[in-house]
Design a protein around this motif. Structure first.
Motif, PDB file in Angstrom:
ATOM      1  N   GLU A 369      36.827  94.297 -11.250  1.00  0.00           N
ATOM      2  CA  GLU A 369      37.231  93.416 -12.337  1.00  0.00           C
ATOM      3  C   GLU A 369      38.723  93.566 -12.628  1.00  0.00           C
ATOM      4  O   GLU A 369      39.406  92.583 -12.925  1.00  0.00           O
ATOM      5  N   LEU A 370      39.241  94.782 -12.540  1.00  0.00           N
ATOM      6  CA  LEU A 370      40.672  94.992 -12.753  1.00  0.00           C
ATOM      7  C   LEU A 370      41.490  94.213 -11.729  1.00  0.00           C
ATOM      8  O   LEU A 370      42.472  93.540 -12.079  1.00  0.00           O
ATOM      9  N   VAL A 371      41.084  94.263 -10.468  1.00  0.00           N
ATOM     10  CA  VAL A 371      41.809  93.555  -9.412  1.00  0.00           C
ATOM     11  C   VAL A 371      41.654  92.047  -9.574  1.00  0.00           C
ATOM     12  O   VAL A 371      42.606  91.284  -9.350  1.00  0.00           O
ATOM     13  N   SER A 372      40.468  91.595  -9.988  1.00  0.00           N
ATOM     14  CA  SER A 372      40.256  90.165 -10.193  1.00  0.00           C
ATOM     15  C   SER A 372      41.177  89.629 -11.278  1.00  0.00           C
ATOM     16  O   SER A 372      41.802  88.567 -11.125  1.00  0.00           O
ATOM     17  N   ARG A 373      41.279  90.346 -12.389  1.00  0.00           N
ATOM     18  CA  ARG A 373      42.188  89.935 -13.456  1.00  0.00           C
ATOM     19  C   ARG A 373      43.633  90.018 -12.993  1.00  0.00           C
ATOM     20  O   ARG A 373      44.457  89.142 -13.280  1.00  0.00           O
ATOM     21  N   ASP A 374      43.929  91.084 -12.251  1.00  0.00           N
ATOM     22  CA  ASP A 374      45.278  91.299 -11.758  1.00  0.00           C
ATOM     23  C   ASP A 374      45.712  90.172 -10.827  1.00  0.00           C
ATOM     24  O   ASP A 374      46.883  89.788 -10.807  1.00  0.00           O
ATOM     25  N   ARG A 375      44.759  89.649 -10.061  1.00  0.00           N
ATOM     26  CA  ARG A 375      45.068  88.549  -9.129  1.00  0.00           C
ATOM     27  C   ARG A 375      45.534  87.311  -9.879  1.00  0.00           C
ATOM     28  O   ARG A 375      46.494  86.640  -9.470  1.00  0.00           O
ATOM     29  N   ARG A 376      44.889  87.001 -11.002  1.00  0.00           N
ATOM     30  CA  ARG A 376      45.301  85.837 -11.803  1.00  0.00           C
ATOM     31  C   ARG A 376      46.691  86.067 -12.394  1.00  0.00           C
ATOM     32  O   ARG A 376      47.540  85.171 -12.394  1.00  0.00           O
ATOM     33  N   TRP A 377      46.905  87.278 -12.905  1.00  0.00           N
ATOM     34  CA  TRP A 377      48.214  87.579 -13.483  1.00  0.00           C
ATOM     35  C   TRP A 377      49.307  87.562 -12.422  1.00  0.00           C
ATOM     36  O   TRP A 377      50.434  87.121 -12.680  1.00  0.00           O
ATOM     37  N   CYS A 378      48.985  88.037 -11.232  1.00  0.00           N
ATOM     38  CA  CYS A 378      49.952  88.058 -10.142  1.00  0.00           C
ATOM     39  C   CYS A 378      50.425  86.644  -9.823  1.00  0.00           C
ATOM     40  O   CYS A 378      51.630  86.389  -9.687  1.00  0.00           O
ATOM     41  N   GLN A 379      49.498  85.717  -9.719  1.00  0.00           N
ATOM     42  CA  GLN A 379      49.869  84.342  -9.406  1.00  0.00           C
ATOM     43  C   GLN A 379      50.752  83.751 -10.502  1.00  0.00           C
ATOM     44  O   GLN A 379      51.770  83.114 -10.225  1.00  0.00           O
ATOM     45  N   GLY A 380      50.372  83.978 -11.750  1.00  0.00           N
ATOM     46  CA  GLY A 380      51.170  83.449 -12.846  1.00  0.00           C
ATOM     47  C   GLY A 380      52.556  84.062 -12.904  1.00  0.00           C
ATOM     48  O   GLY A 380      53.555  83.367 -13.134  1.00  0.00           O
TER      49      GLY A 380
END
Length: 714
Positions: A369-380
């Motif tokens: 879940e941490l990586v999944s959230r991090d992926r969205r933040w990374c793109q933004g």
């Protein structure tokens, strides 16, 4: 059965019976901003602050000097002989990485000398202006968010200021079963006469533009009635006195456009969640103080637990759709950073209230879940690189955007630095020295390093890297709020650093992979966050972490074949990758997390004395779960007289499909129903489309004569 009549799209519904729980409409214009051209509003200039200027001078000069000193040492390590190409690459990567680390270290040191922000002096009673608390939710279990909303409203009422605050649950849910539970929960909450007049619920039938559109829809329809809005998240917790103080500070400072609190992490059960909440509680306050000093009036916004002047937001934050293809084009992600910059661009102060306690949120429970959230933040955050040239932005606002991008670019830079070190060692072991360099030379040209100086440099870099944690830990031990957990903080400090060191290489690889995916055009999508701590099957852990294990093993074997000393040098990064699967199982375990808590390891003051709002929210959650009577499915809804009337009465026609507007999903579902298929045979999307269409749903109920089968109200 008689249904509530359909309303016009712009009618102001009353709060009674089965009509939707919404206040009268009070529109506010929210124009789309031009990012290429900007004319600064006249008469809205913030005063120059010498203390902030001095803090920024210390930050940037200190970072530059410290980076230059360490870069010089690295140059001396590599320049025993003539620099070869791989050594030059390694030096450049080192400067980029160590510069980022030095920036954080100097910022933390500044926090040691930070004075507290000014509180609202002499403010008593309720604020004169009304504040709307906005709680966006999306496909999540609504029990705790709505229970927290009830507890928050009761807390404000207990302070005698309830009339100054209303709370809006703004749902973007597009799963039919979750939607039905939301309605039942709101209905049960509004059965309390203390809550009903101040708790509102709006479910957008089409969730366009994600959270940006969700908040924007509220501003355009009700923003005119509320001078201030306080944005929460689904896992936010805020004490009533904290909310009141934010409103008072906003009212006392007419130049303030946004005031951001520093949320503390609570309610962590797994090892990973408790590790994050321990780190944020121990190291976070000092770091936040440093940020506040040099942020000045050009601070940042983290998307929640912040109060905003509605006028400033509406006049500054109408975000355009970016040109080009995703992930860099389209909707602006990580919009909060951009909104803070645009508010400051229009002459409003963006402030940080790091002194305020009583602001909380939750941490991701596991690495997936941490990586999944991090992926969205990374793109933004990478998308922000294209917004650095936005016209009129304050230089510090541009720095916020660059820092957000660098927080993810640092991972591939670190990975490339490791690979460069391996290539340097491989070059030294495989490539024969050049005995005939250009020009005359007594010695052959080959890559050499000063091993003794390299060890000293490694120690210096580790000191700079861990300096923010060391200073934060010392400050925590001296904080009066840490009483009762100081002795137990020492083993917690050691465990947190050990686990963080093992997890760091995994995050390095996942963020590197995310950056590569984004640069090649892969969109992250928009998924609901998982906030519970359910056990993850070993098969899922294997599928998610198998690449990390494989990369760790390949790098370890390669390093060992090149040189045992190289393997020893890389072992801190390789160990975490090699044990990524059992490590992920360990940190996602709630049982181990509870065991650590019982032994006082990584315990925070908020665990010893839980926040009142958390306990009250738990009580409200149990009461709501017992009182709410949600239909278990769409067929159950159609068979429940009261729930069906409520659903039809609460449909937000303002966001419904317009007459003549095509909807292939709804058309497919309606065709299946007219062909005689049972409602339960529809897809999830078709079920939602059916529930979101007042006309089709009414027609279906009437056609199938469901009325005769409806149970009487309970």
């Amino acid at each position: 059965m008689t249904f509530p009549p359909e309303r016009s799209h712009h009618a102001a519904p009353e709060r009674a019976g089965n009509t939707p729980p919404l206040p009268p409409v009070s529109p506010m214009e929210m124009p789309v901003q031009n990012l290429r051209r900007f004319r600064r509003p006249s008469g809205r200039r913030l005063p120059f602050q010498w203390s902030v200027f001095f803090a920024r001078l210390v930050l940037f000069s200190g970072t530059l000097i410290l980076t230059a000193l360490l870069a010089r040492e690295m140059y001396l390590v590599l320049s025993v002989g003539e620099l070869v190409a791989i050594e030059i690459v390694m030096l450049v990567l080192f400067v980029l990485n160590i510069g980022w680390i030095c920036f954080g270290a100097v910022s933390t040191v500044i926090g040691l000398f930070a004075p507290p922000p000014k509180a609202s002096e002499g403010a008593e009673g309720a604020p004169k202006a009304r504040t709307a608390l906005l709680l966006p939710i999306y496909n999540e279990d609504p029990t705790h968010p709505i229970a927290t909303a009830c507890a928050t409203l009761r807390g404000l009422g207990a302070l005698g200021v309830g009339q100054a605050f209303d709370l809006f649950v703004l749902s973007d849910t597009n799963k039919a079963d979750v939607w039905l539970v939301e309605q039942a929960m709101i209905d049960a909450a509004r059965a309390d006469p203390e809550i009903a007049p101040r708790l509102f619920y709006r479910h957008r039938l089409r969730n366009r533009e994600r959270k940006v559109g969700n908040i924007g829809d509220w501003v355009e329809r009700w923003g005119g009635a509320y001078p201030y809005m306080l944005v929460l998240d689904a896992d936010s917790l805020m004490e009533a006195p904290t909310i009141l103080e934010l409103a008072r500070r906003m009212e006392a400072d007419p130049s303030a456009g946004l005031i951001q609190t520093v949320p503390r992490l609570v309610n962590g059960r797994t090892v990973l969640a408790r590790l994050q909440q321990f780190a944020s509680r121990v190291y976070g306050p000092l770091l936040a103080r440093g940020l506040r000093v040099w942020f000045g009036d050009a601070g940042n916004y983290w998307g929640h637990n912040a109060i905003i002047r509605t006028e400033a937001f509406a006049g500054s934050c109408g975000l355009p759709i970016l040109r080009g293809r995703k992930p860099f084009g389209g909707l602006i992600l990580s919009h909060d950073f951009v909104e803070a910059g645009l508010i400051r661009r229009n002459g409003w102060a963006v402030l940080m209230a790091d002194d305020l306690e009583g602001s909380y949120e939750q941490a991701p429970p596991n690495l997936i879940e941490l990586v999944s959230r991090d992926r969205r933040w990374c793109q933004g955050n990478l998308q922000h690189l294209g917004l650095l040239g936005t016209a009129g932005l304050h230089p510090i606002s541009r720095l916020h955007l660059a820092m957000g991008a660098m927080s993810y670019l640092a991972s591939p830079l670190w990975f490339l630095f490791l690979l460069a070190g391996m290539l340097l060692a491989l070059h030294a072991s495989l490539v024969p020295p050049n005995y005939f360099p250009e020009g005359w030379s007594l010695f052959p040209t080959w890559p050499q390093i000063d091993a003794r100086r390299a060890m000293m440099l490694f120690g210096l870099c580790m000191f700079v890297l861990y300096l923010p944690k060391l200073l934060g830990f010392i400050a925590f031990l001296g904080d009066p709020g840490s009483r009762g957990v100081r002795l137990r903080a020492v083993p917690g400090f050691l465990v947190e650093n050990l686990l963080s060191a093992l997890i760091a290489p995994i995050l390095m690889l996942t963020q590197t992979r995310s950056v590569l995916h984004i640069l090649t055009g892969r969109d992250s999508g928009w998924n609901a966050q998982a906030r519970d701590s359910a056990r993850i099957p070993w098969g899922d852990l294997w599928m998610f972490h198998r690449r990390h294990t494989l990369v760790g093993l390949v790098l370890a074997v390669t390093a060992g074949l090149i040189s045992w000393s190289l393997l020893a040098w890389m072992s801190p990064a390789l160990i975490g990758l090699g044990v990524s699967i059992p490590l992920a199982a360990l940190v996602s375990s709630r049982g181990v997390g509870d065991w650590l808590r019982r032994r006082g390891i990584m315990v925070t003051p908020e665990e010893v004395a839980p926040p009142e709002i958390a306990a009250e929210a738990d009580v409200s959650a149990r009461a709501l779960a017992a009182a709410a009577d949600a239909p278990e499915s769409v067929p159950a809804l159609l068979a429940d007289h009261r729930a069906l009337r409520r659903h039809l009465g609460w449909l937000d026609l303002h966001t419904q499909r317009r007459p003549g507007e095509p909807d292939p999903t709804l058309a497919a579902g309606w065709l299946k129903l007219t062909d005689g298929l049972d409602v339960g045979k529809l897809t999830a999307g078709e079920l939602y489309a059916l529930l979101a269409s007042s006309k089709i749903l009414r027609k279906f109920v009437a056609t199938k004569a469901v009325v005769e089968e409806i149970r009487p109200p309970r």
